[in-house]
Design a protein around this motif. Structure first.
Motif, short mmCIF file in Angstrom:
data_model
loop_
_atom_site.label_atom_id
_atom_site.label_comp_id
_atom_site.label_asym_id
_atom_site.label_seq_id
_atom_site.Cartn_x
_atom_site.Cartn_y
_atom_site.Cartn_z
N ASP A 1 44.54 37.74 35.74
CA ASP A 1 45.34 36.51 34.79
C ASP A 1 44.02 35.50 34.55
OD1 ASP A 1 47.31 38.17 34.06
OD2 ASP A 1 47.93 36.70 36.19
N TYR A 2 42.90 36.07 34.82
CA TYR A 2 42.30 34.32 34.85
C TYR A 2 42.40 32.81 35.21
CZ TYR A 2 39.18 37.98 32.65
OH TYR A 2 38.13 39.08 32.97
N ASP A 3 43.44 32.81 36.25
CA ASP A 3 43.87 31.41 35.38
C ASP A 3 44.85 30.92 37.35
OD1 ASP A 3 45.91 33.26 37.08
OD2 ASP A 3 47.99 32.88 36.61
N ARG A 4 43.45 31.07 38.27
CA ARG A 4 43.78 30.87 39.82
C ARG A 4 42.66 31.15 40.24
NH1 ARG A 4 46.82 35.44 39.42
NH2 ARG A 4 47.32 36.72 41.15
N LEU A 5 42.25 30.63 41.48
CA LEU A 5 42.28 30.95 42.97
C LEU A 5 42.16 31.19 44.00
CD1 LEU A 5 38.90 27.46 42.20
CD2 LEU A 5 38.83 30.02 41.05
N ALA A 36 25.51 43.67 29.10
CA ALA A 36 27.23 43.93 28.24
C ALA A 36 28.20 44.06 29.60
CB ALA A 36 27.62 44.46 27.26
N THR A 37 29.72 43.89 30.09
CA THR A 37 30.05 44.87 31.04
C THR A 37 30.68 45.58 30.79
OG1 THR A 37 32.25 42.52 30.16
CG2 THR A 37 30.48 41.58 31.25
N ASP A 38 30.21 46.36 30.13
CA ASP A 38 30.80 47.53 29.81
C ASP A 38 29.53 49.00 30.71
OD1 ASP A 38 28.17 48.04 28.57
OD2 ASP A 38 29.30 48.11 26.79
N GLU A 39 29.66 49.46 30.06
CA GLU A 39 28.58 51.35 31.43
C GLU A 39 27.02 50.84 31.19
OE1 GLU A 39 29.01 53.19 27.33
OE2 GLU A 39 30.29 51.60 28.26
N ASN A 40 26.94 49.45 30.55
CA ASN A 40 25.43 48.91 30.67
C ASN A 40 25.16 48.39 31.44
OD1 ASN A 40 24.53 50.37 28.47
ND2 ASN A 40 25.95 49.10 27.34
N TYR A 41 26.68 47.41 31.60
CA TYR A 41 26.11 46.01 33.50
C TYR A 41 25.03 47.21 34.60
CZ TYR A 41 27.84 41.41 35.13
OH TYR A 41 28.02 41.02 34.90
N PRO A 54 35.56 44.40 26.81
CA PRO A 54 35.62 44.74 28.24
C PRO A 54 36.50 43.77 28.56
CG PRO A 54 33.35 45.31 27.48
CD PRO A 54 34.29 44.59 26.04
N LEU A 55 36.59 42.53 29.04
CA LEU A 55 36.20 41.36 29.39
C LEU A 55 38.18 40.60 29.98
CD1 LEU A 55 34.94 38.48 28.08
CD2 LEU A 55 34.41 39.30 30.36
N TRP A 56 39.07 42.01 29.08
CA TRP A 56 40.48 41.67 28.57
C TRP A 56 40.88 42.81 29.22
CZ3 TRP A 56 40.49 36.98 28.41
CH2 TRP A 56 39.18 36.48 27.41
N ASP A 57 39.83 43.93 29.97
CA ASP A 57 40.78 44.81 30.82
C ASP A 57 40.12 44.89 32.59
OD1 ASP A 57 40.09 48.64 30.71
OD2 ASP A 57 39.71 47.00 32.45
N PRO A 58 41.71 44.66 33.17
CA PRO A 58 41.23 43.97 33.81
C PRO A 58 41.14 45.59 35.55
CG PRO A 58 43.58 45.65 33.05
CD PRO A 58 42.75 45.82 32.23
N ASN A 59 40.71 46.48 35.16
CA ASN A 59 40.19 47.63 35.67
C ASN A 59 38.96 47.40 36.52
OD1 ASN A 59 42.69 49.00 36.07
ND2 ASN A 59 42.78 49.68 33.91
N ARG A 60 38.39 46.11 36.86
CA ARG A 60 37.09 46.22 37.24
C ARG A 60 38.09 46.28 38.92
NH1 ARG A 60 33.84 41.46 34.35
NH2 ARG A 60 36.43 40.26 34.05
N HIS A 61 36.64 46.31 39.30
CA HIS A 61 37.75 47.28 41.11
C HIS A 61 36.04 46.83 41.62
CE1 HIS A 61 40.87 48.83 39.23
NE2 HIS A 61 40.25 50.52 39.27
N ALA A 72 37.83 41.81 39.97
CA ALA A 72 36.09 41.39 39.48
C ALA A 72 35.13 40.32 40.41
CB ALA A 72 36.21 41.83 37.88
N ASP A 73 33.50 40.13 40.01
CA ASP A 73 33.38 39.67 40.60
C ASP A 73 33.57 39.43 42.37
OD1 ASP A 73 32.81 39.18 37.56
OD2 ASP A 73 33.83 37.82 37.66
#
Length: 334
Positions: free
Chosen positions: A47-51, A227-232, A299-306, A28-29
């Motif tokens: 995992d939101y843990d590294r760069l 919101a970071t769902d289908e409305n984004y 939605p933030l914990w769903d990993p499937n933003r590609h 994501a992002d």
């Protein structure tokens, strides 16, 4: 005033559903920087843990390029959680990664507790060079902030980001300031945009994820809303390239979004975009999206933003036409 991207809002429905293949899965992002014959890719990891940074000789090659971790969050302290939305830039000849980090996953008064940070590298090769310890990007408001980007105009560097103003309803607004150096602001920030339209306030009142492109005598500043769902979705600000970007009056705002969910191609919540160019110098849009709307929990914990990449078309007035989110996307290398 510019109207909505007509191909996004009114194009004829395709006769069949065709889900495009993402360039990079579960990132994501996304941000892609073209520099010195290479493409560099950085994004939020699930995992939101590294760069981590990937490098390839062409955009398609980023899909399989190895990822080099250049920084990892500590176990404790103000940067120990939720490493979000990194961007890799060159500022005054130095590599810089801007990113958001929080002291915990705790939500206080409806918001996470992120602040913006930067790490720098003076080496020619950002994958092999040493990176500095993080420095906080301090702003006049000590409040939730994220999603910083930078651009240069007439020899000056500018920093654009999203931040919560406690005096304004909602989650985040957009601000701009001049940079005194890669990790320090100069002067007083200018407020550029607050969520005001219906499409900016669905689920949450959000303006975030800014990105700047200079074309056809204009500064084009895209951003993400709701919101970071289908409305984004993606909105647009613009200013004349010869204007003062720190003067709020220089900027105009589209009353309609320019990139939205594309159910016909099973692409939902396109947003947090960036820009790059292909090997021939043609402009490309880089963005993330999901392929479904049935998200369990936050939605933030769903990993499937590609990550997806697609060409940008230009209308007769010199404004970008992103088309449908799921059309003309670039496939990864085989």
């Amino acid at each position: 005033m510019m109207t909505a991207n007509r191909s996004s809002a009114h194009a004829k429905e395709p006769s069949m559903t065709l889900t495009p293949e993402p360039l990079v899965e579960q990132r994501a992002d996304p941000w892609i920087l073209a520099h010195a014959g290479h493409y560099y890719f950085i994004a939020s990891v699930p995992d939101y843990d590294r760069l981590e940074i990937r490098r390839a000789d062409d955009i398609a090659g980023l899909a399989k390029a190895p990822a080099t971790t250049v920084w990892r969050k500590p176990d404790t302290g103000p940067l120990c959680a939720l490493i979000w939305a990194p961007e890799l830039h060159r500022v005054d000849g130095v590599w810089v990664i801007y990113f958001a980090a929080a002291p915990s996953r705790e939500i206080v008064d409806g918001l996470f507790q992120h602040r913006m940070y930067a790490i720098t590298c003076a080496a020619d090769d950002p994958l092999a060079g040493d990176w500095s310890e993080p420095v906080q990007m301090e702003t006049p408001l000590d409040s939730f902030c994220l999603d910083a980007t930078t651009f240069q105009l007439r020899g000056r560097n500018y920093y654009v980001w999203a931040q919560k103003d406690p005096a304004i309803p909602g989650n985040s607004n957009l601000y701009i300031a001049e940079l005194a150096g890669p990790t320090r602001l100069a002067g007083t920030p200018t407020s550029l945009s607050v969520p005001e339209y219906d499409w900016e306030t669905r689920g949450f009142l959000v303006n975030e994820g800014p990105a700047v492109l200079q074309r056809h005598g204009r500064l084009l500043l895209t951003y993400s809303a709701s919101a970071t769902d289908e409305n984004y979705c993606v909105g647009l600000l613009w200013a004349d390239a010869d204007s003062d970007p720190l003067d709020a009056a220089s900027w105009s705002k589209s009353p309609t979004p320019i990139l939205v969910s594309d159910p016909a191609h099973e692409i939902f919540g396109p947003g947090h975009n960036g820009f790059t160019v292909d090997e021939d110098g043609n402009d490309l849009l880089v963005y993330h999206a999901r392929t479904y709307t049935d998200i369990q929990g936050d939605p933030l914990w769903d990993p499937n933003r590609h990550t997806y990449v697609k060409p940008i078309r230009w209308d007769e007035q010199g404004f970008p036409d992103f088309g449908r989110a799921g059309e003309d996307t670039l496939p990864p290398a085989r």
